[in-house]
Design a protein around this motif. Structure first.
Motif, PDB file in Angstrom:
ATOM      1  N   ASP A  21     -21.029 -53.486  59.941  1.00 12.77           N
ATOM      2  CA  ASP A  21     -22.195 -54.055  60.635  1.00 12.77           C
ATOM      3  C   ASP A  21     -21.882 -55.446  61.174  1.00 12.77           C
ATOM      4  N   SER A  22     -21.195 -56.246  60.351  1.00 11.68           N
ATOM      5  CA  SER A  22     -20.902 -57.625  60.769  1.00 11.68           C
ATOM      6  C   SER A  22     -19.892 -57.639  61.912  1.00 11.68           C
ATOM      7  N   LEU A  23     -18.922 -56.730  61.881  1.00 11.13           N
ATOM      8  CA  LEU A  23     -17.953 -56.660  62.972  1.00 11.13           C
ATOM      9  C   LEU A  23     -18.648 -56.328  64.290  1.00 11.13           C
ATOM     10  N   VAL A  24     -19.520 -55.332  64.252  1.00 10.46           N
ATOM     11  CA  VAL A  24     -20.220 -54.906  65.461  1.00 10.46           C
ATOM     12  C   VAL A  24     -21.230 -55.960  65.914  1.00 10.46           C
ATOM     13  N   LYS A  25     -21.788 -56.706  64.966  1.00 10.21           N
ATOM     14  CA  LYS A  25     -22.742 -57.760  65.319  1.00 10.21           C
ATOM     15  C   LYS A  25     -22.108 -58.774  66.265  1.00 10.21           C
ATOM     16  N   TYR A  26     -20.888 -59.181  65.963  1.00 14.05           N
ATOM     17  CA  TYR A  26     -20.208 -60.202  66.775  1.00 14.05           C
ATOM     18  C   TYR A  26     -19.310 -59.592  67.851  1.00 14.05           C
ATOM     19  N   ASN A  27     -19.043 -58.290  67.712  1.00 13.01           N
ATOM     20  CA  ASN A  27     -18.155 -57.598  68.651  1.00 13.01           C
ATOM     21  C   ASN A  27     -18.772 -56.242  68.972  1.00 13.01           C
ATOM     22  N   PRO A  28     -19.849 -56.211  69.762  1.00 16.97           N
ATOM     23  CA  PRO A  28     -20.668 -55.005  69.910  1.00 16.97           C
ATOM     24  C   PRO A  28     -19.973 -53.811  70.542  1.00 16.97           C
ATOM     25  N   ASP A  29     -18.844 -54.017  71.196  1.00 15.87           N
ATOM     26  CA  ASP A  29     -18.162 -52.875  71.799  1.00 15.87           C
ATOM     27  C   ASP A  29     -17.109 -52.262  70.883  1.00 15.87           C
ATOM     28  N   TYR A  30     -17.103 -52.679  69.611  1.00 18.91           N
ATOM     29  CA  TYR A  30     -16.168 -52.102  68.655  1.00 18.91           C
ATOM     30  C   TYR A  30     -16.753 -50.855  67.992  1.00 18.91           C
ATOM     31  N   ARG A  31     -15.881 -49.908  67.708  1.00 23.95           N
ATOM     32  CA  ARG A  31     -16.206 -48.750  66.888  1.00 23.95           C
ATOM     33  C   ARG A  31     -15.484 -48.908  65.559  1.00 23.95           C
ATOM     34  N   VAL A  32     -16.173 -48.599  64.456  1.00 18.57           N
ATOM     35  CA  VAL A  32     -15.579 -48.741  63.129  1.00 18.57           C
ATOM     36  C   VAL A  32     -15.472 -47.368  62.475  1.00 18.57           C
ATOM     37  N   VAL A  33     -14.277 -47.044  62.018  1.00 21.90           N
ATOM     38  CA  VAL A  33     -14.044 -45.810  61.271  1.00 21.90           C
ATOM     39  C   VAL A  33     -13.896 -46.176  59.795  1.00 21.90           C
ATOM     40  N   ILE A  34     -14.671 -45.515  58.955  1.00 19.48           N
ATOM     41  CA  ILE A  34     -14.590 -45.712  57.510  1.00 19.48           C
ATOM     42  C   ILE A  34     -13.825 -44.530  56.923  1.00 19.48           C
ATOM     43  N   GLY A  35     -12.592 -44.777  56.488  1.00 20.45           N
ATOM     44  CA  GLY A  35     -11.811 -43.743  55.822  1.00 20.45           C
ATOM     45  C   GLY A  35     -12.289 -43.617  54.390  1.00 20.45           C
ATOM     46  N   LEU A  36     -12.838 -42.472  54.041  1.00 23.60           N
ATOM     47  CA  LEU A  36     -13.470 -42.275  52.738  1.00 23.60           C
ATOM     48  C   LEU A  36     -12.515 -41.564  51.794  1.00 23.60           C
ATOM     49  N   PHE A  37     -12.067 -42.283  50.766  1.00 24.05           N
ATOM     50  CA  PHE A  37     -11.224 -41.649  49.760  1.00 24.05           C
ATOM     51  C   PHE A  37     -12.124 -41.057  48.685  1.00 24.05           C
ATOM     52  N   ASP A  38     -12.836 -40.033  49.101  1.00 20.66           N
ATOM     53  CA  ASP A  38     -13.878 -39.430  48.274  1.00 20.66           C
ATOM     54  C   ASP A  38     -14.372 -38.209  49.031  1.00 20.66           C
ATOM     55  N   LYS A  39     -15.314 -37.492  48.442  1.00 28.12           N
ATOM     56  CA  LYS A  39     -15.987 -36.397  49.131  1.00 28.12           C
ATOM     57  C   LYS A  39     -17.489 -36.676  49.143  1.00 28.12           C
ATOM     58  N   ILE A  40     -18.086 -36.525  50.320  1.00 28.07           N
ATOM     59  CA  ILE A  40     -19.523 -36.772  50.422  1.00 28.07           C
ATOM     60  C   ILE A  40     -20.298 -35.705  49.667  1.00 28.07           C
ATOM     61  N   ASN A  41     -19.886 -34.438  49.805  1.00 33.48           N
ATOM     62  CA  ASN A  41     -20.610 -33.309  49.227  1.00 33.48           C
ATOM     63  C   ASN A  41     -22.072 -33.371  49.652  1.00 33.48           C
ATOM     64  N   ASP A  42     -22.997 -33.384  48.699  1.00 36.06           N
ATOM     65  CA  ASP A  42     -24.412 -33.412  49.077  1.00 36.06           C
ATOM     66  C   ASP A  42     -25.030 -34.801  48.922  1.00 36.06           C
ATOM     67  N   ARG A  43     -24.195 -35.828  48.841  1.00 34.32           N
ATOM     68  CA  ARG A  43     -24.706 -37.183  48.638  1.00 34.32           C
ATOM     69  C   ARG A  43     -25.102 -37.816  49.972  1.00 34.32           C
ATOM     70  N   ASP A  44     -26.159 -38.579  49.942  1.00 34.90           N
ATOM     71  CA  ASP A  44     -26.769 -39.106  51.166  1.00 34.90           C
ATOM     72  C   ASP A  44     -26.035 -40.357  51.647  1.00 34.90           C
ATOM     73  N   VAL A  45     -25.455 -40.267  52.845  1.00 34.89           N
ATOM     74  CA  VAL A  45     -24.777 -41.417  53.453  1.00 34.89           C
ATOM     75  C   VAL A  45     -25.396 -41.727  54.816  1.00 34.89           C
ATOM     76  N   SER A  46     -26.636 -41.289  55.016  1.00 30.41           N
ATOM     77  CA  SER A  46     -27.279 -41.450  56.319  1.00 30.41           C
ATOM     78  C   SER A  46     -27.457 -42.910  56.702  1.00 30.41           C
ATOM     79  N   SER A  47     -27.493 -43.807  55.722  1.00 29.59           N
ATOM     80  CA  SER A  47     -27.673 -45.229  56.032  1.00 29.59           C
ATOM     81  C   SER A  47     -26.457 -45.817  56.744  1.00 29.59           C
TER      82      SER A  47
END
Length: 325
Positions: A21-47
């Motif tokens: 969020d902070s990166l995009v706040k100051y650099n709005p044309d950036y895309r951020v990829v979050i590499g997840l070393f985990d499995k989402i399964n049925d857990r809510d990550v909508s935020s």
């Protein structure tokens, strides 16, 4: 496209969201990829839906599942950095510059200085310190002889032949020797960065004091506010702060990894932590911290710890025999 990435488990997703969020706040044309070393399964990550979440697996890391017999989840999260960088360059062929930030980093300004560095260099890394630490306390200079001269929580890459060679070399090193053991001179991915300035002529060890401000270099960097932003030593705009070791459960301690600084002694950094505390809370850090890692099962670590258990058991047996003699 302007692209940055981080790597984390679900338990650190609030940190990753805060960074993104902070990166995009100051650099709005950036895309951020979050590499997840985990499995989402049925857990809510909508935020975190404003950013791209990619579950790390064999697509990025060769022999992914067998590596769990050799490394812990923490070690594997570190190991994934060069593999994820290579995968992103392949997945996004129009990306020329790629930035990595640890999940516990918060941006405070434009990353234009980093991009300018990459105009002339293929690899950018930051040293833990640029001036000696004196006196008693932790950290001390010996800390970096174990942990590494350069901090692996940030690096920046420009698409080039040299970068391709660097990533291939780094991948090889962490795949074979990416474990954590200070006694054997091993610190996951980070200690290998010591070789970067020697092996890669077009790399840059940045002297920009507004990069990677953290507990380990606070002895040489003071924060001030002017022109609506934060500055370091009244000269360098603060680009990002690394909140390594900060815990919402212990908000009066600026890092669990050090004993040199307090907020009473360093009121200049307190506004940074106040901002960070509010954002972590708003991003539901307590909830995400409670989520177990999908890979964290004893069976994955049995082989890794079997040899150590055998040594300890045999040592205890020998000691008991000596005592009985």
């Amino acid at each position: 496209m302007r692209l940055a990435f981080t790597i984390c488990t679900l338990s650190h997703l609030a940190l990753a969201k805060t960074m993104a969020d902070s990166l995009v706040k100051y650099n709005p044309d950036y895309r951020v990829v979050i590499g997840l070393f985990d499995k989402i399964n049925d857990r809510d990550v909508s935020s975190v839906s404003a950013h791209t979440i990619v579950e790390i697996n064999e697509q990025q890391v060769p022999d992914f599942h067998n590596l769990f017999n050799r490394y812990t989840v923490f070690e594997l999260s570190c190991l994934a950095k060069p593999f994820m960088a290579s995968w992103l360059f392949k997945t996004y062929p129009d990306v020329e510059k790629l930035l990595y930030f640890d999940a516990d980093i918060r941006l405070f300004g434009d990353v234009a200085p980093i991009e300018k560095d990459l105009d002339h260099h293929s690899i950018v890394i930051t040293p833990h310190v640029v001036t000696p630490i004196t006196g008693e306390g932790t950290p001390h200079l010996r800390s970096f002889l174990n942990a590494g001269l350069y901090n692996g929580g940030f690096f920046a890459l420009r698409r080039s032949e040299e970068t391709t060679r660097f990533l291939a070399w780094w991948e090889d090193r962490v795949w074979h020797e990416g474990y954590f053991n200070f006694a054997e001179g091993m610190n996951c991915d980070q200690l290998w960065l010591n070789y970067v300035p020697l092996f890669y002529a077009n790399s840059l060890v940045s002297s920009h004091l507004g990069y990677n401000l953290a507990y380990w270099n606070m002895h040489e960097r003071k924060v001030s506010q002017k022109n609506g932003g934060f500055w370091v030593n009244d000269t360098f705009p603060l680009v990002f702060f690394h909140f390594s070791g900060y815990r919402l459960s212990s908000p009066d301690n600026l890092s669990v990894h050090q004993d040199r600084f307090s907020f009473n002694a360093r009121p200049d950094v307190k506004p940074l932590f106040d901002i960070y505390q509010k954002e972590l809370t708003a991003n539901n850090d307590a909830h995400f911290k409670s989520l177990p890692n999908a890979y964290h099962k004893p069976s994955y670590f049995y082989q890794k710890n079997k040899a150590l258990r055998r040594v300890l058991i045999n040592g205890c047996r020998r000691l008991l025999r000596l005592l009985d003699a």
